[in-house]
Motif scaffolding. Structure first.
Motif, PDB file in Angstrom:
ATOM      1  N   CYS A 103      33.948  32.345  44.846  1.00 27.60           N
ATOM      2  CA  CYS A 103      32.554  32.656  45.155  1.00 27.60           C
ATOM      3  C   CYS A 103      32.481  33.780  46.183  1.00 27.60           C
ATOM      4  O   CYS A 103      33.014  33.657  47.286  1.00 27.60           O
ATOM      5  CB  CYS A 103      31.886  31.393  45.698  1.00 27.60           C
ATOM      6  N   GLN A 104      31.807  34.873  45.827  1.00 29.50           N
ATOM      7  CA  GLN A 104      31.664  35.991  46.745  1.00 29.50           C
ATOM      8  C   GLN A 104      30.781  35.631  47.947  1.00 29.50           C
ATOM      9  O   GLN A 104      31.002  36.152  49.046  1.00 29.50           O
ATOM     10  CB  GLN A 104      31.094  37.218  46.024  1.00 29.50           C
ATOM     11  N   ASN A 105      29.808  34.762  47.749  1.00 34.27           N
ATOM     12  CA  ASN A 105      28.986  34.322  48.885  1.00 34.27           C
ATOM     13  C   ASN A 105      29.847  33.630  49.937  1.00 34.27           C
ATOM     14  O   ASN A 105      29.692  33.863  51.140  1.00 34.27           O
ATOM     15  CB  ASN A 105      27.873  33.376  48.431  1.00 34.27           C
ATOM     16  N   SER A 106      30.759  32.787  49.483  1.00 32.05           N
ATOM     17  CA  SER A 106      31.648  32.086  50.416  1.00 32.05           C
ATOM     18  C   SER A 106      32.613  33.057  51.074  1.00 32.05           C
ATOM     19  O   SER A 106      32.929  32.916  52.264  1.00 32.05           O
ATOM     20  CB  SER A 106      32.422  30.991  49.678  1.00 32.05           C
ATOM     21  N   MET A 107      33.081  34.032  50.306  1.00 32.69           N
ATOM     22  CA  MET A 107      33.972  35.044  50.884  1.00 32.69           C
ATOM     23  C   MET A 107      33.260  35.778  52.021  1.00 32.69           C
ATOM     24  O   MET A 107      33.841  35.987  53.089  1.00 32.69           O
ATOM     25  CB  MET A 107      34.421  36.039  49.809  1.00 32.69           C
ATOM     26  N   ALA A 108      32.016  36.158  51.794  1.00 34.05           N
ATOM     27  CA  ALA A 108      31.245  36.869  52.821  1.00 34.05           C
ATOM     28  C   ALA A 108      31.047  35.988  54.052  1.00 34.05           C
ATOM     29  O   ALA A 108      31.163  36.459  55.192  1.00 34.05           O
ATOM     30  CB  ALA A 108      29.896  37.302  52.252  1.00 34.05           C
ATOM     31  N   MET A 109      30.778  34.700  53.820  1.00 31.75           N
ATOM     32  CA  MET A 109      30.575  33.759  54.919  1.00 31.75           C
ATOM     33  C   MET A 109      31.833  33.655  55.793  1.00 31.75           C
ATOM     34  O   MET A 109      31.753  33.501  57.005  1.00 31.75           O
ATOM     35  CB  MET A 109      30.215  32.382  54.348  1.00 31.75           C
ATOM     36  N   LEU A 110      33.008  33.776  55.166  1.00 31.72           N
ATOM     37  CA  LEU A 110      34.273  33.650  55.886  1.00 31.72           C
ATOM     38  C   LEU A 110      34.910  35.006  56.208  1.00 31.72           C
ATOM     39  O   LEU A 110      36.078  35.065  56.612  1.00 31.72           O
ATOM     40  CB  LEU A 110      35.244  32.792  55.069  1.00 31.72           C
TER      41      LEU A 110
ATOM     42  N   LEU B  84      36.014  37.362  54.241  1.00 32.50           N
ATOM     43  CA  LEU B  84      37.162  37.682  53.387  1.00 32.50           C
ATOM     44  C   LEU B  84      36.789  38.810  52.440  1.00 32.50           C
ATOM     45  O   LEU B  84      35.661  38.863  51.932  1.00 32.50           O
ATOM     46  CB  LEU B  84      37.591  36.463  52.566  1.00 32.50           C
ATOM     47  N   THR B  85      37.734  39.675  52.169  1.00 29.22           N
ATOM     48  CA  THR B  85      37.516  40.750  51.201  1.00 29.22           C
ATOM     49  C   THR B  85      38.410  40.500  49.988  1.00 29.22           C
ATOM     50  O   THR B  85      39.357  39.709  50.045  1.00 29.22           O
ATOM     51  CB  THR B  85      37.872  42.120  51.811  1.00 29.22           C
ATOM     52  N   GLU B  86      38.126  41.205  48.908  1.00 28.47           N
ATOM     53  CA  GLU B  86      38.941  41.064  47.693  1.00 28.47           C
ATOM     54  C   GLU B  86      40.393  41.427  47.963  1.00 28.47           C
ATOM     55  O   GLU B  86      41.303  40.851  47.365  1.00 28.47           O
ATOM     56  CB  GLU B  86      38.369  41.925  46.565  1.00 28.47           C
ATOM     57  N   ASP B  87      40.626  42.375  48.853  1.00 26.39           N
ATOM     58  CA  ASP B  87      41.994  42.793  49.184  1.00 26.39           C
ATOM     59  C   ASP B  87      42.797  41.668  49.838  1.00 26.39           C
ATOM     60  O   ASP B  87      44.026  41.712  49.839  1.00 26.39           O
ATOM     61  CB  ASP B  87      41.969  44.000  50.128  1.00 26.39           C
ATOM     62  N   GLN B  88      42.114  40.675  50.389  1.00 28.70           N
ATOM     63  CA  GLN B  88      42.794  39.574  51.064  1.00 28.70           C
ATOM     64  C   GLN B  88      43.105  38.410  50.120  1.00 28.70           C
ATOM     65  O   GLN B  88      43.656  37.404  50.563  1.00 28.70           O
ATOM     66  CB  GLN B  88      41.935  39.073  52.230  1.00 28.70           C
ATOM     67  N   LEU B  89      42.775  38.539  48.850  1.00 27.64           N
ATOM     68  CA  LEU B  89      42.998  37.466  47.880  1.00 27.64           C
ATOM     69  C   LEU B  89      44.324  37.634  47.141  1.00 27.64           C
ATOM     70  O   LEU B  89      44.817  38.754  46.973  1.00 27.64           O
ATOM     71  CB  LEU B  89      41.865  37.432  46.846  1.00 27.64           C
ATOM     72  N   ILE B  90      44.855  36.542  46.679  1.00 26.47           N
ATOM     73  CA  ILE B  90      46.039  36.554  45.824  1.00 26.47           C
ATOM     74  C   ILE B  90      45.694  37.324  44.554  1.00 26.47           C
ATOM     75  O   ILE B  90      44.573  37.236  44.048  1.00 26.47           O
ATOM     76  CB  ILE B  90      46.448  35.101  45.475  1.00 26.47           C
ATOM     77  N   ASP B  91      46.647  38.066  44.026  1.00 20.24           N
ATOM     78  CA  ASP B  91      46.432  38.823  42.789  1.00 20.24           C
ATOM     79  C   ASP B  91      45.959  37.913  41.658  1.00 20.24           C
ATOM     80  O   ASP B  91      46.444  36.786  41.512  1.00 20.24           O
ATOM     81  CB  ASP B  91      47.717  39.524  42.349  1.00 20.24           C
ATOM     82  N   GLY B  92      45.029  38.423  40.885  1.00 25.29           N
ATOM     83  CA  GLY B  92      44.565  37.714  39.697  1.00 25.29           C
ATOM     84  C   GLY B  92      43.375  36.797  39.923  1.00 25.29           C
ATOM     85  O   GLY B  92      42.842  36.246  38.971  1.00 25.29           O
ATOM     86  N   VAL B  93      42.943  36.615  41.156  1.00 23.22           N
ATOM     87  CA  VAL B  93      41.773  35.782  41.446  1.00 23.22           C
ATOM     88  C   VAL B  93      40.529  36.638  41.221  1.00 23.22           C
ATOM     89  O   VAL B  93      40.420  37.746  41.736  1.00 23.22           O
ATOM     90  CB  VAL B  93      41.810  35.240  42.890  1.00 23.22           C
ATOM     91  N   GLU B  94      39.603  36.119  40.432  1.00 24.17           N
ATOM     92  CA  GLU B  94      38.406  36.869  40.042  1.00 24.17           C
ATOM     93  C   GLU B  94      37.193  36.445  40.875  1.00 24.17           C
ATOM     94  O   GLU B  94      36.759  35.303  40.804  1.00 24.17           O
ATOM     95  CB  GLU B  94      38.114  36.610  38.563  1.00 24.17           C
ATOM     96  N   PRO B  95      36.617  37.365  41.633  1.00 23.14           N
ATOM     97  CA  PRO B  95      35.397  37.043  42.373  1.00 23.14           C
ATOM     98  C   PRO B  95      34.197  36.937  41.419  1.00 23.14           C
ATOM     99  O   PRO B  95      34.094  37.690  40.452  1.00 23.14           O
ATOM    100  CB  PRO B  95      35.215  38.234  43.319  1.00 23.14           C
ATOM    101  N   VAL B  96      33.306  35.979  41.693  1.00 19.06           N
ATOM    102  CA  VAL B  96      32.048  35.825  40.958  1.00 19.06           C
ATOM    103  C   VAL B  96      30.922  35.849  41.990  1.00 19.06           C
ATOM    104  O   VAL B  96      31.138  35.469  43.142  1.00 19.06           O
ATOM    105  CB  VAL B  96      32.008  34.521  40.113  1.00 19.06           C
ATOM    106  N   PRO B  97      29.729  36.326  41.620  1.00 15.18           N
ATOM    107  CA  PRO B  97      28.640  36.453  42.598  1.00 15.18           C
ATOM    108  C   PRO B  97      28.338  35.163  43.358  1.00 15.18           C
ATOM    109  O   PRO B  97      28.193  35.182  44.571  1.00 15.18           O
ATOM    110  CB  PRO B  97      27.447  36.892  41.751  1.00 15.18           C
ATOM    111  N   SER B  98      28.234  34.044  42.638  1.00  9.41           N
ATOM    112  CA  SER B  98      27.989  32.753  43.299  1.00  9.41           C
ATOM    113  C   SER B  98      28.651  31.652  42.489  1.00  9.41           C
ATOM    114  O   SER B  98      28.674  31.704  41.261  1.00  9.41           O
ATOM    115  CB  SER B  98      26.491  32.475  43.435  1.00  9.41           C
ATOM    116  N   ALA B  99      29.187  30.670  43.192  1.00 14.10           N
ATOM    117  CA  ALA B  99      29.835  29.550  42.500  1.00 14.10           C
ATOM    118  C   ALA B  99      28.819  28.752  41.695  1.00 14.10           C
ATOM    119  O   ALA B  99      29.083  28.403  40.544  1.00 14.10           O
ATOM    120  CB  ALA B  99      30.551  28.644  43.497  1.00 14.10           C
TER     121      ALA B  99
END
Length: 158
Positions: free
Chosen positions: A116-123, A125-140
């Motif tokens: 969830c990109q909303n949760s990423m923003a809350m914490l 976190l950026t896409e660059d900080q994620l394990i490869d292959g994890v797909e961000p979605v606008p909201s869970a």
């Protein structure tokens, strides 16, 4: 009187015996299963993780592995979706997270990991900080709604 009781009991016993055979035969003719048979689960499933606890990460990933290993469940698509503190599962290995190898192994087996990109923003976190292959979605919640609309079953994991 004694004879009547015997005949009545024999008739009842016969009806029970033949009645159950008839019901069973009728059920087989119609192609239905007995009421205690387990239904076939949906072929597409989404697992939802929202906890940030290390034990929850371990349990949630184990649930995904167990689901794929269960030969009685015809899973054709499996999505693992995290939100809230659960998104930390997707950060690179470190002191609090050593699950990258398990995630990579599940990805190799076709499991799609989404965050969830909303949760990423809350914490922060950026896409660059994620394990490869994890797909961000606008909201869970939006992703859950979309997946359920296209036939996914929903399972809340630890």
């Amino acid at each position: 009187m004694e004879r009547r009781g015997f005949v009545s009991a024999a008739g009842t016993l016969g009806a029970l015996l033949f009645g159950s055979e008839t019901a069973s035969a009728t059920r087989e003719q119609r192609g239905t299963q007995p009421q205690d048979a387990r239904p076939s689960p949906p072929a597409k499933t989404v697992l939802h993780l929202s906890s940030g606890e290390t034990a929850a990460y371990k349990g949630a990933l184990m649930n995904a592995q167990n689901l794929l290993a269960d030969e009685t469940v015809p899973v054709t698509e499996l999505v693992f979706l995290s939100n809230g503190p659960g998104v930390k599962l997707y950060t690179p290995p470190g002191r609090e997270n050593d699950f990258a190898d398990r995630i990579n192994s599940l990805q190799e087996r076709g499991v799609s990991f989404r965050v969830c990109q909303n949760s990423m923003a809350m914490l922060d976190l950026t896409e660059d900080q994620l394990i490869d292959g994890v797909e961000p979605v606008p909201s869970a919640v939006g992703e859950f709604a979309r997946l359920q609309e296209v036939g996914y079953g929903y399972i809340k994991v630890p």
